[in-house]
Design a protein around this motif. Structure first.
Motif, mmCIF file in Angstrom:
data_model
loop_
_atom_site.group_PDB
_atom_site.id
_atom_site.type_symbol
_atom_site.label_atom_id
_atom_site.label_comp_id
_atom_site.label_asym_id
_atom_site.label_seq_id
_atom_site.Cartn_x
_atom_site.Cartn_y
_atom_site.Cartn_z
ATOM 1 N N TRP A 252 0.815 -1.679 0.089
ATOM 2 C CA TRP A 252 -0.109 -0.199 0.189
ATOM 3 C C TRP A 252 1.299 1.276 -0.423
ATOM 4 O O TRP A 252 0.562 2.350 0.020
ATOM 5 C CB TRP A 252 -0.839 -0.287 1.071
ATOM 6 C CG TRP A 252 -0.135 -0.256 2.410
ATOM 7 C CD1 TRP A 252 -0.239 -1.636 3.141
ATOM 8 C CD2 TRP A 252 -0.211 0.816 3.365
ATOM 9 N NE1 TRP A 252 0.360 -1.279 4.131
ATOM 10 C CE2 TRP A 252 0.485 0.056 4.133
ATOM 11 C CE3 TRP A 252 0.082 2.123 3.202
ATOM 12 C CZ2 TRP A 252 1.315 1.009 5.427
ATOM 13 C CZ3 TRP A 252 1.030 2.927 4.142
ATOM 14 C CH2 TRP A 252 1.432 2.306 5.780
ATOM 15 N N CYS B 48 -10.656 10.067 -3.326
ATOM 16 C CA CYS B 48 -10.828 9.610 -4.258
ATOM 17 C C CYS B 48 -9.920 8.206 -4.680
ATOM 18 O O CYS B 48 -10.066 7.239 -4.959
ATOM 19 C CB CYS B 48 -12.234 9.749 -4.109
ATOM 20 S SG CYS B 48 -13.338 10.388 -2.791
ATOM 21 N N GLY C 208 -7.828 6.395 -2.735
ATOM 22 C CA GLY C 208 -8.348 4.874 -2.543
ATOM 23 C C GLY C 208 -8.480 4.203 -4.256
ATOM 24 O O GLY C 208 -8.557 2.582 -3.589
ATOM 25 N N LEU D 128 -5.314 1.798 -4.714
ATOM 26 C CA LEU D 128 -5.108 0.928 -3.379
ATOM 27 C C LEU D 128 -6.314 -0.542 -3.899
ATOM 28 O O LEU D 128 -5.776 -1.568 -3.729
ATOM 29 C CB LEU D 128 -5.638 1.584 -2.446
ATOM 30 C CG LEU D 128 -4.634 2.547 -2.083
ATOM 31 C CD1 LEU D 128 -4.815 2.943 -0.231
ATOM 32 C CD2 LEU D 128 -3.004 1.785 -1.358
ATOM 33 N N LEU D 129 -7.523 0.186 -3.935
ATOM 34 C CA LEU D 129 -8.515 -1.316 -4.716
ATOM 35 C C LEU D 129 -8.211 -1.928 -6.410
ATOM 36 O O LEU D 129 -8.124 -2.704 -6.321
ATOM 37 C CB LEU D 129 -10.024 -0.415 -4.830
ATOM 38 C CG LEU D 129 -10.587 0.349 -2.950
ATOM 39 C CD1 LEU D 129 -11.663 0.391 -2.990
ATOM 40 C CD2 LEU D 129 -10.428 -1.289 -2.689
ATOM 41 N N PHE E 247 -13.267 4.632 -7.401
ATOM 42 C CA PHE E 247 -12.862 4.153 -6.025
ATOM 43 C C PHE E 247 -14.578 3.220 -5.841
ATOM 44 O O PHE E 247 -14.225 2.447 -5.731
ATOM 45 C CB PHE E 247 -13.380 5.254 -5.080
ATOM 46 C CG PHE E 247 -13.060 5.386 -3.649
ATOM 47 C CD1 PHE E 247 -12.053 4.476 -3.046
ATOM 48 C CD2 PHE E 247 -14.537 5.202 -2.961
ATOM 49 C CE1 PHE E 247 -11.841 3.012 -1.976
ATOM 50 C CE2 PHE E 247 -14.466 3.976 -1.116
ATOM 51 C CZ PHE E 247 -13.519 4.016 -1.622
#
Length: 428
Positions: A42, A147, A150, A153-154, A196
Motif C-alpha cells: 500500500w 478518492c 483509494g 489501492l483497490l 473508487f
C-alpha cells in the motif's frame, strides 16, 4: 471455456510460486520474513499515486499559466479555480442551489441544467467544506485526490485477487495513475469518487460478498449513471454462476442475495430519472436534460437506444470530415467487432468472467445511450480493469514506452479537452 482461461473463482488460489511472491512482496518484506513499512504494497501504491499527481499538477499549472479569460475564471487562474471549471461549476451549483423544480425551456426544448449531475459528489464536497472550512474548489479537489488514492489501492487489490503478480499489479497501478484521463483524480469531477466505488464493487463481486454490495451500488448509482450497467453485469454473473453451479456451488443464500442485488441495482439505476421526473413534473426530465448537451452537435432528437453512436459516426465523418456516411458507420462497426474480439483474447480472459461481464455491460450501456464526442474519453474511464492486461508484458522498453505514451496522451487530453479556447466545443 476452461476455468483457467476465465480466471480464478472466489474459492480458487494461485500457483505456489505466485503465492510465495505475493506473501513476500505484499507484506513488504524479504524471503527471510523481515518487513519494513516503506516497502509494503500500500505504501508503494500510494508513492506511485503521489508521484503521478505531482507530474499532473505540474502540467495543469503550466496550462493554467497560459489560460485566457473564460466563462469560469479570469486569465491565468490559480490551480484550484482552474481545477473546478467545466462540470465542476455545475457540481458547485448543485452544492449551493440544489436542483430546479422547473426545467429551463428555450424554443420548446429543455436546455442544460443541474439534473444531469448526480448528488453524492457535491454533497460529500459540502461535508468536506463544512468540516475543513476550505473553499468549495479546494474541498472538491481534496475529495477527488483522496478518492483517487483509494481507487488505486483497490485496483491493486482487485488484480491481486485475480491472481496477477505483485509486480504486474503495481505496474497496472502506474498505468492507472498516468492514464490519459487520470487528471480527473485531482479535478472537481465525480469520476474519482465513482471509480473508487466501482473498484470496491468489482472486488466485492469477485469475492462474492453480495450483502456488502447493496450500499456500494446505491451510492454508485447516485454518483454517476451506472445502476443499469451494473445490473446487467450482475445479471450475467448470476446466469453464469447458475450454469456452472455443479462445478462451482451456488448456495441458496447466494442465489437470493445475488438476484436481489441485481434487481436492486436496476431500481437504483432508474431512481434518479424517476426523482427528476417527480420533482419537475416531467417524466423525461433527466433524459431531456442529457440530450441538451448533444443538441449542439446533431440538434434536438429523441433518445433511441443504440442510435447515438451511429448518429455520432455520421456527424463526425460527414459534417466534420466531409467523408461518406457509410464510411463512418463501417468504421464504427469495425471498432465494435474488434472490441468484442479483444474481450475474448487470452490475456483479457485473465481478468476473470466477473470483471469481463462488467466490461461488456458498461460497453453495451455506453453504446446504447451516449453520443460520442470529446467527453467520450472520460466516459471510457470505468473500463480501467483493462489496464491490468496492458501491464502484463514485462519488457522494460515496452513498459517505459507505454508510460511515456500515456503521459503524452494525458497532456494532449488536457490541451484538447480541459484548456478553454474561446467558444470551446471540446468539453472533457
Amino acid at each position: 471455456m476452461s476455468r483457467a482461461a476465465d480466471g480464478p473463482s472466489a474459492g480458487e488460489v494461485t500457483a505456489a510460486g505466485d503465492l510465495a511472491e505475493a506473501d513476500v512482496v505484499d507484506r513488504g518484506g524479504s524471503a527471510d520474513g523481515r518487513a519494513s513499512w516503506w516497502s509494503r504494497w500500500w505504501v508503494r501504491v500510494l508513492v506511485v499515486y503521489a508521484v503521478s499527481r505531482v507530474v499532473t499538477t505540474t502540467v495543469l499549472l503550466i496550462l493554467a499559466s497560459v489560460q485566457g479569460a473564460n466563462p469560469w475564471t479570469a486569465a491565468r487562474p490559480g490551480y484550484f479555480d482552474f481545477a473546478a471549471i467545466w462540470d465542476g461549476r455545475w457540481y458547485n451549483i448543485v452544492s449551493i442551489a440544489g436542483y430546479p423544480s422547473t426545467l429551463p425551456i428555450v424554443d420548446g426544448h429543455v436546455t442544460e441544467n443541474a439534473w444531469a449531475f448526480l448528488p453524492v459528489y457535491p454533497a460529500l464536497v459540502n461535508v468536506v467544506q463544512f468540516v475543513t472550512r476550505m473553499p468549495w474548489q479546494v474541498a472538491a479537489v481534496l475529495l477527488s485526490v483522496v478518492c483517487g488514492a483509494g481507487a488505486a489501492l483497490l485496483f491493486y487489490r482487485l488484480l491481486r485477487r485475480l491472481a496477477f503478480s505483485a509486480s504486474t499489479s503495481l505496474f497496472a497501478v502506474v498505468l492507472f495513475c498516468v492514464a490519459p484521463v487520470s487528471p480527473l483524480f485531482q479535478l472537481a469531477y465525480a469520476e474519482s469518487l465513482y471509480i473508487f466505488l466501482l473498484a470496491a464493487a468489482l472486488l466485492l463481486v469477485v469475492e462474492r460478498r453480495y450483502g456488502m454490495l447493496f450500499p456500494v451500488v446505491a451510492i454508485m448509482a447516485f454518483t454517476r449513471p451506472s445502476g443499469l450497467a451494473f445490473a446487467l453485469a450482475l445479471g450475467l454473473h448470476v446466469i453464469y454462476r447458475w450454469v456452472v453451479r455443479r462445478k462451482d456451488p451456488f448456495p441458496l443464500r447466494e442465489r437470493v442475495l445475488s438476484v436481489s442485488l441485481t434487481v436492486f441495482s436496476a431500481i437504483a439505476g432508474l431512481a434518479w430519472p424517476a426523482i427528476a421526473g417527480l420533482v419537475t413534473g416531467d417524466l423525461t426530465a433527466y433524459t431531456d436534460t442529457e440530450l441538451a448537451w448533444r443538441s449542439v452537435y446533431i440538434g434536438w432528437v429523441h433518445l433511441v437506444p443504440f442510435a447515438p453512436w451511429f448518429q455520432g459516426a455520421d456527424w463526425w465523418f460527414v459534417t466534420m470530415l466531409g467523408l461518406p456516411s457509410w464510411l463512418g458507420i463501417l468504421t464504427l462497426v469495425v471498432v465494435i467487432v474488434l472490441f468484442a474480439v479483444v474481450l475474448f483474447a487470452p490475456a483479457v480472459r485473465r481478468l476473470g468472467v466477473d470483471v469481463r461481464f462488467w466490461l461488456i455491460a458498461y460497453s453495451v450501456y455506453l453504446l446504447a445511450v451516449f453520443f460520442p464526442q470529446s467527453s467520450t474519453f472520460r466516459l471510457l474511464m470505468p473500463l480501467f480493469p483493462l489496464l491490468g492486461v496492458l501491464a502484463l508484458p514485462k519488457n522494460k522498453v515496452y513498459r517505459g514506452g507505454i508510460v511515456v505514451l500515456f503521459l503524452a496522451l494525458q497532456v494532449g487530453w488536457l490541451l484538447i479537452a480541459w484548456g478553454v479556447d474561446g467558444a470551446d466545443w471540446t468539453p472533457p
